[in-house]
Write an enzyme that holds these catalytic residues in place. Structure first.
Site, PDB file in Angstrom:
ATOM      1  N   ASP A 296       0.851  -1.190   0.000  1.00 17.43           N
ATOM      2  CA  ASP A 296       0.000   0.000   0.000  1.00 17.43           C
ATOM      3  C   ASP A 296       0.892   1.247   0.000  1.00 17.43           C
ATOM      4  O   ASP A 296       1.905   1.296   0.696  1.00 17.43           O
ATOM      5  CB  ASP A 296      -0.896  -0.020   1.245  1.00 17.43           C
ATOM      6  CG  ASP A 296      -2.052   0.952   1.145  1.00 17.43           C
ATOM      7  OD1 ASP A 296      -3.205   0.497   1.136  1.00 17.43           O
ATOM      8  OD2 ASP A 296      -1.815   2.179   1.088  1.00 17.43           O
TER       9      ASP A 296
ATOM     10  N   GLN B 290     -14.550   2.077   1.600  1.00 12.04           N
ATOM     11  CA  GLN B 290     -13.852   1.708   0.363  1.00 12.04           C
ATOM     12  C   GLN B 290     -13.611   2.964  -0.471  1.00 12.04           C
ATOM     13  O   GLN B 290     -14.523   3.784  -0.659  1.00 12.04           O
ATOM     14  CB  GLN B 290     -14.689   0.695  -0.445  1.00 12.04           C
ATOM     15  CG  GLN B 290     -13.956   0.154  -1.667  1.00 12.04           C
ATOM     16  CD  GLN B 290     -14.751  -0.930  -2.416  1.00 12.04           C
ATOM     17  OE1 GLN B 290     -15.927  -1.161  -2.116  1.00 12.04           O
ATOM     18  NE2 GLN B 290     -14.107  -1.571  -3.364  1.00 12.04           N
TER      19      GLN B 290
ATOM     20  N   HIS C 108     -10.148  -5.542  -2.958  1.00 12.39           N
ATOM     21  CA  HIS C 108      -8.801  -5.746  -2.402  1.00 12.39           C
ATOM     22  C   HIS C 108      -8.906  -6.086  -0.922  1.00 12.39           C
ATOM     23  O   HIS C 108      -9.841  -5.671  -0.243  1.00 12.39           O
ATOM     24  CB  HIS C 108      -7.906  -4.518  -2.606  1.00 12.39           C
ATOM     25  CG  HIS C 108      -8.527  -3.241  -2.125  1.00 12.39           C
ATOM     26  ND1 HIS C 108      -9.464  -2.553  -2.855  1.00 12.39           N
ATOM     27  CD2 HIS C 108      -8.358  -2.544  -0.973  1.00 12.39           C
ATOM     28  CE1 HIS C 108      -9.840  -1.482  -2.174  1.00 12.39           C
ATOM     29  NE2 HIS C 108      -9.195  -1.458  -1.028  1.00 12.39           N
TER      30      HIS C 108
HETATM   31  P1  5GP Z   1      -9.765   1.156   0.583  1.00 18.33           P
HETATM   32  O1  5GP Z   1      -9.980   2.414   1.389  1.00 18.33           O
HETATM   33  O2  5GP Z   1     -10.457   1.240  -0.768  1.00 18.33           O
HETATM   34  O3  5GP Z   1     -10.074  -0.101   1.326  1.00 18.33           O
HETATM   35  O4  5GP Z   1      -8.207   1.106   0.341  1.00 18.33           O
HETATM   36  C1  5GP Z   1      -7.561   1.637  -0.758  1.00 18.33           C
HETATM   37  C2  5GP Z   1      -6.078   1.574  -0.440  1.00 18.33           C
HETATM   38  O5  5GP Z   1      -5.358   1.658  -1.655  1.00 18.33           O
HETATM   39  C3  5GP Z   1      -5.577   2.710   0.452  1.00 18.33           C
HETATM   40  O6  5GP Z   1      -4.980   2.157   1.611  1.00 18.33           O
HETATM   41  C4  5GP Z   1      -4.578   3.458  -0.433  1.00 18.33           C
HETATM   42  O7  5GP Z   1      -3.466   3.901   0.290  1.00 18.33           O
HETATM   43  C5  5GP Z   1      -4.191   2.406  -1.461  1.00 18.33           C
HETATM   44  N1  5GP Z   1      -3.876   2.935  -2.782  1.00 18.33           N
HETATM   45  C6  5GP Z   1      -4.660   3.764  -3.527  1.00 18.33           C
HETATM   46  N2  5GP Z   1      -4.076   4.023  -4.717  1.00 18.33           N
HETATM   47  C7  5GP Z   1      -2.912   3.339  -4.725  1.00 18.33           C
HETATM   48  C8  5GP Z   1      -1.845   3.220  -5.683  1.00 18.33           C
HETATM   49  O8  5GP Z   1      -1.872   3.811  -6.779  1.00 18.33           O
HETATM   50  N3  5GP Z   1      -0.785   2.426  -5.350  1.00 18.33           N
HETATM   51  C9  5GP Z   1      -0.730   1.774  -4.142  1.00 18.33           C
HETATM   52  N4  5GP Z   1       0.359   1.021  -3.914  1.00 18.33           N
HETATM   53  N5  5GP Z   1      -1.698   1.874  -3.215  1.00 18.33           N
HETATM   54  C10 5GP Z   1      -2.773   2.640  -3.496  1.00 18.33           C
END
Ligand code: 5GP
Ligand code: ZN
Length: 138
Positions: free
Chosen positions: A31, A94, A100
Site C-alpha cells: 500500500d 472503500q 482488495h
Molecule cells: P480502501 O480504502 O479502498 O479499502 O483502500 C484503498 C487503499 O489503496 C488505500 O490504503 C490506499 O493507500 C491504497 N492505494 C490507492 N491508490 C494506490 C496506488 O496507486 N498504489 C498503491 N500502492 N496503493 C494505493
C-alpha cells in the site's frame, strides 16, 4: 480489465507497484500509504468492484493467499499480530472500487487503531437478525 481502474492497471502490471507476490490470478502489492511497515494489498487480476461481485473461486483463493502472505510477513517482518481488513462500499470506507484485501502487520506499540465501536443487543433481536440473514443466503 476495467477502463480507468487503477487496481486493474496495477494488478496487470501496466502501472508499477512494489510487488510481494504474483500468480496468474493475483498480485500482492505494498500500500502506498501504509498503516504499518509491510501493509499489503491483495488484488485479483480480474476486475470485481467488491465482495458482492466476487465469484467463489476467487474468494477461496484470496483467503488461501491471505494466509500465505500473513505467515510470510510473520517470518520476514517478525510482526506481533496482523489485521485483515476488506472494505466494501463507500459507507464502509472503500475508496478504490476494485476488490482488495488489506493485510496489515501489527507491532507492539505501533499506535494504530483498526477497530469499531461495540454496540449492545438483546438475544431476541440477535435471533431475529440471524433469521433475516439466513433468509438471504442461498
Ligand atoms: P480502501 O480504502 O479502498 O479499502 O483502500 C484503498 C487503499 O489503496 C488505500 O490504503 C490506499 O493507500 C491504497 N492505494 C490507492 N491508490 C494506490 C496506488 O496507486 N498504489 C498503491 N500502492 N496503493 C494505493
Ligand atoms: Zn479493476
Amino acid at each position: 480489465m476495467e477502463k480507468d481502474c487503477i487496481f486493474c492497471k496495477i494488478a496487470n502490471g501496466e502501472i508499477p507497484a512494489s510487488t510481494v507476490y504474483e500468480d496468474d490470478m493475483f498480485r500482492v502489492i505494498l500500500d502506498m500509504s501504509p498503516a504499518t511497515k509491510g501493509h499489503a494489498l491483495i488484488l485479483p487480476k480480474k476486475h470485481m468492484a467488491d465482495i458482492f461481485e466476487m465469484d467463489s473461486e476467487t474468494a477461496e483463493k484470496a483467503f488461501v493467499l491471505a494466509a500465505k502472505v500473513a505467515k510470510g510477513m510473520k517470518a520476514a517482518l517478525n510482526c506481533d499480530g496482523l489485521n485483515i481488513v476488506q472494505n466494501n462500499g463507500e459507507v464502509a470506507g472503500q475508496t478504490v472500487f476494485h476488490f482488495h484485501m488489506h493485510i496489515i502487520p501489527r507491532y507492539e506499540g505501533d499506535g494504530q487503531n483498526i477497530n469499531w465501536v461495540p454496540g449492545t443487543s438483546e438475544a431476541e433481536e440477535r435471533e431475529r437478525v440471524a433469521q433475516q440473514i439466513r433468509s438471504g443466503l442461498n
